[in-house]
Design an enzyme around this catalytic site. Structure first.
Site, mmCIF file in Angstrom:
data_model
loop_
_atom_site.group_PDB
_atom_site.id
_atom_site.type_symbol
_atom_site.label_atom_id
_atom_site.label_comp_id
_atom_site.label_asym_id
_atom_site.label_seq_id
_atom_site.Cartn_x
_atom_site.Cartn_y
_atom_site.Cartn_z
ATOM 1 N N TYR A 1 38.786 42.810 30.242
ATOM 2 C CA TYR A 1 38.773 41.431 30.728
ATOM 3 C C TYR A 1 37.762 41.295 31.848
ATOM 4 O O TYR A 1 37.360 42.270 32.477
ATOM 5 C CB TYR A 1 40.171 40.959 31.173
ATOM 6 C CG TYR A 1 40.659 41.534 32.482
ATOM 7 C CD1 TYR A 1 40.428 40.863 33.688
ATOM 8 C CD2 TYR A 1 41.339 42.740 32.525
ATOM 9 C CE1 TYR A 1 40.875 41.391 34.885
ATOM 10 C CE2 TYR A 1 41.791 43.261 33.709
ATOM 11 C CZ TYR A 1 41.560 42.587 34.893
ATOM 12 O OH TYR A 1 41.988 43.106 36.087
ATOM 13 N N CYS A 2 37.317 40.073 32.047
ATOM 14 C CA CYS A 2 36.427 39.714 33.151
ATOM 15 C C CYS A 2 36.931 38.377 33.683
ATOM 16 O O CYS A 2 38.099 38.047 33.517
ATOM 17 C CB CYS A 2 34.980 39.653 32.678
ATOM 18 S SG CYS A 2 34.677 38.391 31.422
ATOM 19 N N GLU A 3 36.087 37.614 34.308
ATOM 20 C CA GLU A 3 36.527 36.333 34.861
ATOM 21 C C GLU A 3 36.781 35.301 33.765
ATOM 22 O O GLU A 3 37.762 34.584 33.799
ATOM 23 C CB GLU A 3 35.496 35.809 35.871
ATOM 24 C CG GLU A 3 35.992 34.682 36.738
ATOM 25 C CD GLU A 3 37.141 35.080 37.672
ATOM 26 O OE1 GLU A 3 37.902 34.169 38.038
ATOM 27 O OE2 GLU A 3 37.299 36.257 38.025
ATOM 28 N N GLY B 1 35.550 35.899 30.083
ATOM 29 C CA GLY B 1 35.489 36.443 28.727
ATOM 30 C C GLY B 1 34.092 36.794 28.255
ATOM 31 O O GLY B 1 33.937 37.471 27.247
ATOM 32 N N PHE C 1 40.319 36.492 33.327
ATOM 33 C CA PHE C 1 41.245 36.586 34.454
ATOM 34 C C PHE C 1 41.615 35.222 35.016
ATOM 35 O O PHE C 1 42.734 35.013 35.479
ATOM 36 C CB PHE C 1 40.633 37.468 35.545
ATOM 37 C CG PHE C 1 41.549 37.730 36.709
ATOM 38 C CD1 PHE C 1 42.670 38.532 36.560
ATOM 39 C CD2 PHE C 1 41.285 37.174 37.947
ATOM 40 C CE1 PHE C 1 43.515 38.776 37.629
ATOM 41 C CE2 PHE C 1 42.132 37.415 39.024
ATOM 42 C CZ PHE C 1 43.244 38.219 38.862
#
Length: 125
Positions: free
Chosen positions: A86-88, A90, A115
């Protein structure tokens, strides 16, 4: 004449984006928060955001391996176990998955919306 060139360029970009998205769906599972939550404890949970973003808050149990360091640190991720990324939002997690796929990782999933859409437990440093 110039508008034809612009249209051809736009069409080429659109085709590239569609082909990339279709190819990505073949190897990367995009999971809802519920699906992600159901499986991430049995997987390697990797936050691909930068360290300052990770310190501000991350999913409990996640390891921080930023996309910018993925090439140097890929050996920290086991290819024989599921990888949840995951990141901020996608975007970076999808790029990390593409990189991992090229390096023989097969069980790859990422969090839809990243996130910023996560409502579960969070830890901050």
């Amino acid at each position: 004449m110039e508008w034809i060139i612009v249209l051809v360029i736009l069409a080429a970009i659109l085709v590239y984006l569609v082909v990339t998205a279709l190819n990505q769906k073949r190897f990367l599972k995009t999971l809802s928060e519920e699906e992600f939550r159901a499986g991430y404890r049995k997987a390697q949970l990797i936050d691909v955001r930068e360290p300052d973003e990770f310190k501000k808050g991350h999913i409990l149990g996640a390891r921080n391996i930023p996309l910018t360091q993925m090439k140097q640190r890929k050996m920290e991720i086991r290819p024989d176990k599921p990888v949840y990324l995951y990141c901020e939002s996608g975007m970076r997690s999808a790029r990390a998955a593409q990189f991992l796929r090229k390096n023989k990782y097969t069980d790859l999933s990422h969090l839809r919306g990243g996130f910023k859409k996560w409502t579960g437990k969070v830890k901050s440093s």
